[in-house]
Enzyme design. Structure first.
Site, mmCIF file in Angstrom:
data_model
loop_
_atom_site.group_PDB
_atom_site.id
_atom_site.type_symbol
_atom_site.label_atom_id
_atom_site.label_comp_id
_atom_site.label_asym_id
_atom_site.label_seq_id
_atom_site.Cartn_x
_atom_site.Cartn_y
_atom_site.Cartn_z
ATOM 1 N N ARG A 22 0.845 -1.189 0.000
ATOM 2 C CA ARG A 22 0.000 0.000 0.000
ATOM 3 C C ARG A 22 0.886 1.247 0.000
ATOM 4 O O ARG A 22 2.027 1.219 0.448
ATOM 5 C CB ARG A 22 -0.901 0.020 1.230
ATOM 6 C CG ARG A 22 -1.815 -1.200 1.377
ATOM 7 C CD ARG A 22 -2.600 -1.115 2.674
ATOM 8 N NE ARG A 22 -3.521 -2.238 2.829
ATOM 9 C CZ ARG A 22 -3.245 -3.352 3.506
ATOM 10 N NH1 ARG A 22 -2.050 -3.486 4.081
ATOM 11 N NH2 ARG A 22 -4.137 -4.321 3.609
ATOM 12 N N LYS A 34 -2.353 -2.261 7.980
ATOM 13 C CA LYS A 34 -3.476 -1.723 8.734
ATOM 14 C C LYS A 34 -3.435 -2.238 10.169
ATOM 15 O O LYS A 34 -3.153 -3.404 10.411
ATOM 16 C CB LYS A 34 -4.797 -2.130 8.069
ATOM 17 C CG LYS A 34 -5.009 -1.469 6.707
ATOM 18 C CD LYS A 34 -6.363 -1.815 6.134
ATOM 19 C CE LYS A 34 -6.603 -1.067 4.823
ATOM 20 N NZ LYS A 34 -7.918 -1.376 4.214
ATOM 21 N N HIS A 57 -2.854 2.426 -5.813
ATOM 22 C CA HIS A 57 -3.594 1.196 -5.521
ATOM 23 C C HIS A 57 -3.829 0.366 -6.780
ATOM 24 O O HIS A 57 -3.978 -0.849 -6.704
ATOM 25 C CB HIS A 57 -4.925 1.535 -4.848
ATOM 26 C CG HIS A 57 -5.229 0.657 -3.681
ATOM 27 N ND1 HIS A 57 -4.409 0.577 -2.568
ATOM 28 C CD2 HIS A 57 -6.250 -0.204 -3.449
ATOM 29 C CE1 HIS A 57 -4.921 -0.280 -1.711
ATOM 30 N NE2 HIS A 57 -6.035 -0.768 -2.219
ATOM 31 N N ARG A 95 -1.013 -1.955 -6.994
ATOM 32 C CA ARG A 95 -1.188 -3.054 -6.034
ATOM 33 C C ARG A 95 -2.178 -4.084 -6.585
ATOM 34 O O ARG A 95 -1.926 -5.291 -6.525
ATOM 35 C CB ARG A 95 -1.677 -2.485 -4.709
ATOM 36 C CG ARG A 95 -2.041 -3.511 -3.627
ATOM 37 C CD ARG A 95 -2.328 -2.764 -2.332
ATOM 38 N NE ARG A 95 -3.113 -3.529 -1.384
ATOM 39 C CZ ARG A 95 -2.596 -4.354 -0.462
ATOM 40 N NH1 ARG A 95 -1.295 -4.543 -0.413
ATOM 41 N NH2 ARG A 95 -3.379 -4.979 0.393
ATOM 42 N N HIS A 119 -3.807 -9.106 3.844
ATOM 43 C CA HIS A 119 -5.248 -9.165 4.041
ATOM 44 C C HIS A 119 -5.574 -9.988 5.286
ATOM 45 O O HIS A 119 -5.055 -11.093 5.459
ATOM 46 C CB HIS A 119 -5.940 -9.811 2.834
ATOM 47 C CG HIS A 119 -5.954 -8.934 1.623
ATOM 48 N ND1 HIS A 119 -6.113 -9.430 0.339
ATOM 49 C CD2 HIS A 119 -5.838 -7.587 1.491
ATOM 50 C CE1 HIS A 119 -6.093 -8.430 -0.515
ATOM 51 N NE2 HIS A 119 -5.923 -7.308 0.154
ATOM 52 N N TYR A 142 -9.649 -11.178 -6.432
ATOM 53 C CA TYR A 142 -8.768 -11.270 -7.589
ATOM 54 C C TYR A 142 -9.013 -12.548 -8.388
ATOM 55 O O TYR A 142 -8.720 -12.587 -9.574
ATOM 56 C CB TYR A 142 -7.311 -11.179 -7.136
ATOM 57 C CG TYR A 142 -7.006 -9.853 -6.506
ATOM 58 C CD1 TYR A 142 -6.960 -8.693 -7.268
ATOM 59 C CD2 TYR A 142 -6.817 -9.731 -5.132
ATOM 60 C CE1 TYR A 142 -6.721 -7.461 -6.696
ATOM 61 C CE2 TYR A 142 -6.570 -8.499 -4.547
ATOM 62 C CZ TYR A 142 -6.534 -7.374 -5.326
ATOM 63 O OH TYR A 142 -6.303 -6.151 -4.755
#
Length: 322
Positions: free
Chosen positions: A170, A194, A268, A271, A294, A303
């Site tokens: 990110r 995150k 992004h 990414r 994730h 994806y």
């Protein structure tokens, strides 16, 4: 209660962030925000978004004469949501606000502030599945193989783009990189995602080579412009020798994307392209989940949907009876 149910008042409260007077609800909201910051370790930006949404919610309740946790009803929450929709807020904004409200009421019930949770049976609106933007492998090659300026900034820009596409990190993870997070001999970097969750991400091939080239001279040239007595440990520096900003990385992507005919290129997007191209090349979904950071495999699975869409497009284009 005075003003309860008035559509005009609801619209006013939804459109503006009115001052929230001190109340038991306001006190509970502050405790909830501290919980999100300290216990849940959410980012300052996320906590700030929750704060804005809760202030709007409390202002809405205040106009209805409701300032105690036990006085809030499901109808209040439904009317708040409807008022924001009437005021023209986007679906994503309404969903985020409702998520903040649900979390707030769950927190109060869990902490014993109130016995009832009027939001417990309310469901977030189902998201419309939106496939992420991406560029093709050929477009990625054109972006990264174009001539870059023979300057320190040019070397930095190339390394930035190579790492966004080559590592799938990110933009916040890239700008947050420090020199101590690099293990180039082992072909890994350490990133904090995150919630400040730490993970190791492979850095190999072209991404590793361009980063090493940037570190071998150009970075020191940028660092020499620092006006601070103690130089930053950030990997990527701006023209003043300080840590590069997210806005600058966005500008780098847009500028070099435009040079090869990719309009509005976003960090992004690189990414997403990394993830899609990895899956197309045979990468395992669980491995990709770990690389991307994730929390849930379901996030990574989007994806696979994208890959299926591409397969269908190829089939339609190639099969004689499609």
């Amino acid at each position: 209660m005075a003003g309860r149910g008035g559509p005009a008042a609801a619209g006013r409260a939804a459109r503006q962030e009115a001052a929230v007077p001190p109340s038991p609800l306001a006190d509970a909201a502050e405790e909830y925000l501290v919980f999100l910051s300290v216990e849940r370790n959410l980012s300052p930006n996320t906590v700030a978004s929750y704060r804005r949404d809760l202030r709007a919610y409390l202002a809405f309740l205040a106009e209805r004469g409701t300032d105690r946790p036990e006085a809030v009803t499901r109808r209040d929450i439904e009317d708040f949501t409807a008022a924001r929709r009437t005021a023209g807020y986007a679906d994503a904004s309404i969903e985020r606000a409702l998520s903040a409200v649900k979390g707030f009421h769950a927190f109060m019930a869990r902490e014993g502030v109130t016995e009832a949770n009027p939001a417990s049976v309310m469901r977030l609106p189902r998201k419309e599945e939106r496939l992420p933007d991406l560029i093709s492998i050929d477009a990625a090659a054109a972006l990264l193989d174009q001539p870059f300026p023979s300057t320190a900034a040019g070397a930095r820009d190339r390394a930035v783009l190579e790492m966004l596409y080559g590592c799938g990190i990110r933009v916040s993870e890239l700008t947050g990189l420090d020199l101590r997070d690099l293990y180039l001999d082992d072909e890994f970097i350490r990133v904090f995602g995150k919630g400040s969750k730490e993970r190791l991400v492979p850095i190999m091939g072209s991404a590793r080579r361009t980063l090493a080239a940037y570190l071998d001279g150009p970075r020191a040239e940028l660092a020499a412009h620092s006006r601070s007595a103690s130089r930053t440990s950030a990997v990527f520096l701006n023209k003043n020798g300080g840590r590069i900003s997210r806005q600058s990385v966005h500008a780098i992507c847009e500028r070099y994307g435009r040079m090869v005919g990719i309009e509005g290129l976003h960090p992004h997007t690189l990414r997403h392209s990394f993830a899609t191209h990895m899956l197309a090349g045979g990468a395992d979904l669980r491995v990709l989940q770990e690389i991307l950071g994730h929390a849930s495999i379901s996030t990574t699975q989007i994806y696979t949907h994208l890959d299926r869409t591409q397969l269908q497009e190829v089939y339609l284009a190639a099969h004689p009876r499609a």
